[in-house]
Enzyme design. Structure first.
Site, PDB file in Angstrom:
ATOM      1  N   SER A  13      23.070 -17.226   2.978  1.00 20.90           N
ATOM      2  CA  SER A  13      24.102 -16.252   2.605  1.00 20.90           C
ATOM      3  C   SER A  13      25.516 -16.767   2.866  1.00 20.90           C
ATOM      4  CB  SER A  13      23.880 -14.927   3.345  1.00 20.90           C
ATOM      5  OG  SER A  13      23.881 -15.125   4.747  1.00 20.90           O
ATOM      6  N   GLU A  84      25.353 -19.750  14.349  1.00 17.14           N
ATOM      7  CA  GLU A  84      23.946 -19.585  14.735  1.00 17.14           C
ATOM      8  C   GLU A  84      23.816 -18.747  16.015  1.00 17.14           C
ATOM      9  OE1 GLU A  84      21.717 -20.395  12.685  1.00 17.14           O
ATOM     10  OE2 GLU A  84      22.734 -21.836  11.383  1.00 17.14           O
ATOM     11  N   CYS A 141      17.772 -12.202  -3.145  1.00 22.39           N
ATOM     12  CA  CYS A 141      16.421 -12.706  -2.912  1.00 22.39           C
ATOM     13  C   CYS A 141      16.164 -13.937  -3.776  1.00 22.39           C
ATOM     14  CB  CYS A 141      15.416 -11.615  -3.237  1.00 22.39           C
ATOM     15  SG  CYS A 141      13.679 -12.132  -3.141  1.00 22.39           S
TER      16      CYS A 141
END
Length: 203
Positions: A13, A84, A141
């Site tokens: 993303s 992260e 998706c």
């Protein structure tokens, strides 16, 4: 008081791209920024932060679950950016939360919300609990045009992997952003293959 931001999204993303763009904007204005990443994430080397688009920059600080942050390292900064952040411990998240108060320092953390089994990572859970602002970085998706909300772990044959360690570092070769219907379909197909391979387990 400055805010703690949690910006989460599925794999692919552009979270790291977003982080590096925010860093660039601060630097262009002559402001100081600190980049943090978990030491656990060594996919691109011990300290490199790299986006799938090819942009990259060295992290200024690596943190482990038991890292104690020194407030002096954060003085004079305009912003802290964390990549992260799902791999952070609650202990480190709580320290970042406190820095927004004591130093009036905005901290923006980017990462996944859940693992491949749809469970919250420790760092993500704590950020959901204590962040001032929770924002979704959206993507579609891999298998349809719906919004991706899960991270499907799969093999080279694009078959879902439904068991294994929570942390398995990788990118597109292991994970794909997936909506719930497609995630459910892939997982059910994997369960059916397991039942065929070991029919006694399904009794």
């Amino acid at each position: 008081m400055a805010k703690l931001y949690f910006r989460y999204g599925a794999m692919g993303s552009a979270k790291t791209l977003n982080l590096l763009a925010v860093r660039h904007n601060y630097i262009q204005q002559g402001k100081r920024v600190l980049l943090i990443k978990p030491a656990l994430d060594d996919r691109f080397g011990s300290s490199l932060i790299r986006s799938r688009a090819g942009l990259e920059h060295e992290a200024d600080m690596l943190v482990s679950p038991d890292t104690t942050l020194n407030s002096h390292d954060f003085e004079g900064l305009s912003c802290v950016l964390v990549d992260e952040c799902q791999f952070l411990s609650a202990y480190v998240v709580d320290q970042l939360r406190e820095l927004t108060r004591t130093l009036n320092l905005p901290i923006i953390a980017y990462g996944l919300r859940t693992d491949f089994q749809t469970h919250l990572f420790e760092g993500s859970q704590r950020l959901m609990e204590v962040a001032d602002s929770i924002e979704e970085v959206k993507t579609t998706c891999r298998y349809c045009n719906r919004k991706a909300v899960f991270n499907l772990r799969h093999n080279a044959q694009d078959e879902a992997i439904i068991d294994g360690p929570t942390v398995l570092l990788g990118t597109e070769e292991y994970y794909s952003p997936t909506c719930y219907p497609c995630y459910h379909q892939k997982v059910e197909e994997a369960k059916a293959r397991l039942r065929q391979a070991a029919p006694e387990l399904s009794k």
